[in-house]
Design an enzyme around this catalytic site. Structure first.
Site, PDB file in Angstrom:
ATOM      1  N   SER A 117     -21.214 -22.598   6.717  1.00 43.32           N
ATOM      2  CA  SER A 117     -22.517 -23.086   8.104  1.00 43.32           C
ATOM      3  C   SER A 117     -23.259 -22.787   7.692  1.00 43.32           C
ATOM      4  CB  SER A 117     -21.475 -23.548   8.896  1.00 43.32           C
ATOM      5  OG  SER A 117     -22.091 -24.403   9.645  1.00 43.32           O
ATOM      6  N   SER A 118     -24.558 -23.423   7.525  1.00 47.79           N
ATOM      7  CA  SER A 118     -26.019 -22.668   8.029  1.00 47.79           C
ATOM      8  C   SER A 118     -26.340 -22.126   9.075  1.00 47.79           C
ATOM      9  CB  SER A 118     -26.864 -24.081   7.671  1.00 47.79           C
ATOM     10  OG  SER A 118     -26.261 -25.188   8.435  1.00 47.79           O
ATOM     11  N   CYS A 119     -24.814 -22.243   9.896  1.00 48.20           N
ATOM     12  CA  CYS A 119     -25.966 -21.505  11.170  1.00 48.20           C
ATOM     13  C   CYS A 119     -25.141 -20.347  11.042  1.00 48.20           C
ATOM     14  CB  CYS A 119     -24.834 -22.369  12.792  1.00 48.20           C
ATOM     15  SG  CYS A 119     -23.196 -21.700  12.367  1.00 48.20           S
TER      16      CYS A 119
ATOM     17  N   TYR B 112     -18.707 -19.576  16.512  1.00 53.24           N
ATOM     18  CA  TYR B 112     -18.955 -20.611  15.276  1.00 53.24           C
ATOM     19  C   TYR B 112     -19.267 -19.699  14.159  1.00 53.24           C
ATOM     20  CZ  TYR B 112     -17.780 -24.029  12.174  1.00 53.24           C
ATOM     21  OH  TYR B 112     -18.109 -25.313  11.114  1.00 53.24           O
TER      22      TYR B 112
ATOM     23  N   LYS C 291     -17.139 -17.807  10.641  1.00 53.43           N
ATOM     24  CA  LYS C 291     -18.018 -18.527   9.381  1.00 53.43           C
ATOM     25  C   LYS C 291     -18.707 -16.996   8.826  1.00 53.43           C
ATOM     26  CE  LYS C 291     -16.862 -22.886   9.566  1.00 53.43           C
ATOM     27  NZ  LYS C 291     -15.613 -22.695   7.713  1.00 53.43           N
TER      28      LYS C 291
ATOM     29  N   HIS D 239     -21.238 -34.037  15.383  1.00 53.87           N
ATOM     30  CA  HIS D 239     -22.966 -33.039  14.560  1.00 53.87           C
ATOM     31  C   HIS D 239     -24.013 -34.746  14.668  1.00 53.87           C
ATOM     32  CE1 HIS D 239     -19.876 -30.390  12.870  1.00 53.87           C
ATOM     33  NE2 HIS D 239     -20.928 -30.153  13.332  1.00 53.87           N
TER      34      HIS D 239
END
Length: 229
Positions: free
Chosen positions: A66-68, A95, A99, A138
């Site tokens: 995920s880009s987070c 989260y 990841k 989202h």
């Protein structure tokens, strides 16, 4: 999350290529309210699949992150080498940490066992089968539901969180599918180059353009046919 069932599946089916897209996911509110779930469930999912895949001696794996995982304030556009260069966004840090552990697992297996595991970081996704839960979805499906319900109720206005100024990139789900297929079917030498033991096996996947949240809300409003404020 069932370790025994995951192992049994891999040893029975003996896949050669694996795409790890399973995850406990949600939006800002869900991440804030259930940090243990987002950290522990994702770690368990990943550990189970990595271990089972290694035991089954698969040829290639793609892990979806995920880009987070990137720092909250890193420069735009985000580059792969920005990983672990600054603090994460606090609302989804559990989260993101799970990841990041997945990315590190890809690299660790490649270094220790010579595997071919590659991590892909897709941008914000949308498409058929999305999650429209009012609290756990989202931003894009959340806005679609909010404007749709406001239209049905004839609400005079719709409230959207925040200033509307943050910029986000959105990609249709089948486009990500094409990127995954492209990478899974690369010639052996090219895939080996991406998963060398001396490099972090990480690739960003996006569309190259972004929009503000305000622009997203306006587009959803227009597509839904909502006429309020």
């Amino acid at each position: 999350e069932d370790r025994a069932a995951t192992r049994d599946f891999f040893l029975r089916e003996r896949p050669t290529h694996v795409v790890m897209s399973a995850a406990k996911v949600g939006g800002i509110l869900a991440n804030s309210n259930f940090p243990v779930d987002f950290l522990h469930k994702n770690l368990r999912i990943q550990l189970n699949v990595f271990d089972a895949a290694h035991e089954a001696q698969i040829e290639r794996m793609i892990f979806l992150g995920s880009s987070c995982i990137y720092p909250r304030d890193c420069p735009q556009p985000i580059r792969e080498d920005y990983l672990l260069t600054g603090p994460l966004e606090a609302t989804n840090r559990p989260y993101a940490l799970a990841k990041i552990a997945g990315v590190e697992s890809c690299w660790a297996f490649n270094r220790q066992y010579g595997t071919r595991y590659l991590a892909l970081m897709p941008t914000n996704m949308y498409g058929p089968g999305d999650n429209y839960h009012p609290e756990h979805s989202h931003v894009l499906p959340a806005l679609i539901r909010r404007f749709h319900e406001a239209k049905l109720r004839n609400d005079p206005s719709v409230m959207v969180w925040g200033s509307g100024n943050p910029r986000r990139e959105f990609m249709y789900s089948s486009d990500l599918g094409e990127a995954i297929l492209f990478l899974l079917t690369l010639p052996q030498d090219r895939f080996a180059e991406l998963t060398r033991a001396d490099v972090t096996p990480l690739i960003n996947v996006g569309v190259g353009t972004d929009v503000t949240i305000r622009e997203v809300a306006e587009r959803v409003k227009q597509a839904v046919g909502y006429t309020g404020e």
